[in-house]
Design an enzyme around this catalytic site. Structure first.
Site, PDB file in Angstrom:
ATOM      1  N   ASP A 291      -9.602   6.320  -2.708  1.00  0.00           N
ATOM      2  CA  ASP A 291      -8.461   5.424  -2.880  1.00  0.00           C
ATOM      3  C   ASP A 291      -7.694   5.383  -1.561  1.00  0.00           C
ATOM      4  O   ASP A 291      -7.526   6.435  -0.965  1.00  0.00           O
ATOM      5  CB  ASP A 291      -7.112   5.994  -3.842  1.00  0.00           C
TER       6      ASP A 291
ATOM      7  N   TYR B 238      -1.542   5.818  -9.455  1.00  0.00           N
ATOM      8  CA  TYR B 238      -1.215   6.952 -10.345  1.00  0.00           C
ATOM      9  C   TYR B 238      -2.023   7.213 -11.701  1.00  0.00           C
ATOM     10  O   TYR B 238      -1.523   7.925 -12.388  1.00  0.00           O
ATOM     11  CB  TYR B 238       0.455   6.753 -10.370  1.00  0.00           C
TER      12      TYR B 238
ATOM     13  N   HIS C 222      -9.297  10.687  -1.644  1.00  0.00           N
ATOM     14  CA  HIS C 222      -8.483   9.888  -0.822  1.00  0.00           C
ATOM     15  C   HIS C 222      -9.055   9.874   0.421  1.00  0.00           C
ATOM     16  O   HIS C 222      -9.353  10.979   1.070  1.00  0.00           O
ATOM     17  CB  HIS C 222      -7.226  10.356  -1.124  1.00  0.00           C
TER      18      HIS C 222
END
Length: 264
Positions: free
Chosen positions: A70, A162, A217
């Site tokens: 992400d 989220y 991430h």
């Protein structure tokens, strides 16, 4: 002009920049008759709730997993991540926010040029379940349109910020001809617990298995440093890495209650 149906012969292989279709099959599709009024045919409902794809029931003859990143925080470690992926010949999936795309357009192009999936992580990283369907669509299509403008790549994978979703969002995503993607192996790299913690969390994860989707991430403190060992360890366990675009079932699928996508 109204078309009663659309006939197409799908190709054996998908171009990097083409919209996904089921490989090697002939399909008769009435436009807009898929999930959420889009063109993707399947069933996203398990029980009473529409679900995103957490993992995929994959052919047991080969242990395949997908690794995803992400991109919402920064880009300082992105080249290091890309170089590590190149070193191990791994193709990954990068889910990017609109803000990240706007801030790092050259990095978006670099990820694309190296053959990785470009995914959508919403424009403003909001809780999507709190938005109306029209607001959800705006959040999705801003990123998809921007990436198309920059690279020519047609984005078709969406990950909600989220991991937050509701049935409305799932229908909106499919209505935009995107697949909603979650994960079933969380590296927890954003907690900044250290390199060894990331490695152990991923490689010993109780949900890790054939068809798993791993969440990482870029912009996290230790991710780039842990990535090589994570890949080496999983490859030594017999796993083959494929991008999410190749992992998912494009049409004619259903979901079980755990969010596993299964071919009909």
């Amino acid at each position: 002009m109204v078309l009663a149906c659309l006939f197409y012969l799908t190709p054996d292989k998908k171009s990097k920049n083409s919209h996904p279709v089921s490989s090697g099959s002939v399909s008769y599709i009435k436009p807009g008759s898929g999930i959420g009024g889009g063109d993707i045919n399947g069933n996203a409902v398990a029980g009473k709730k529409s679900l995103p794809i957490y993992c995929v029931k994959h052919d047991d003859s080969e242990k395949c997993i997908s690794i995803s990143f992400d991109a919402a925080w920064g880009a300082d470690d992105t080249i290091e991540i890309l170089n590590t992926l190149d070193k191990y010949n791994v193709k990954a999936t990068f889910f990017m926010t609109g803000g990240w795309v706007d801030s790092y357009p050259d990095m978006v192009k670099e990820i694309c040029s190296r053959g990785h999936d470009l995914g959508n992580h919403s424009h403003n990283h909001k809780q999507m379940s709190k938005l109306s369907a029209s607001e959800q669509k705006d959040e999705i299509m801003y990123v998809t349109d921007k990436v198309k403008e920059l690279t020519g790549y047609d984005v078709f994978l969406f990950r909600p910020p989220y991991g937050d979703y509701n049935s409305t969002l799932i229908n909106t995503v499919y209505g935009c001809n995107h697949y909603p993607i979650q994960w079933n192996v969380d590296s927890l790299d954003w907690r900044d617990y250290g390199v060894e913690n990331i490695i152990k969390t991923v490689t010993n994860h109780k949900a890790l298995g054939n068809g798993s989707i791993i969440l990482m991430h870029n912009g996290a403190k230790y991710t780039a440093k842990a990535l090589g060992t994570v890949i080496e360890t999983l490859q030594s366990q017999g796993y083959t890495f494929i991008p999410i675009s190749e992992m998912i079932i494009r049409d004619n699928f259903h979901m079980d209650g755990t969010g596993r996508q299964i071919a009909d």
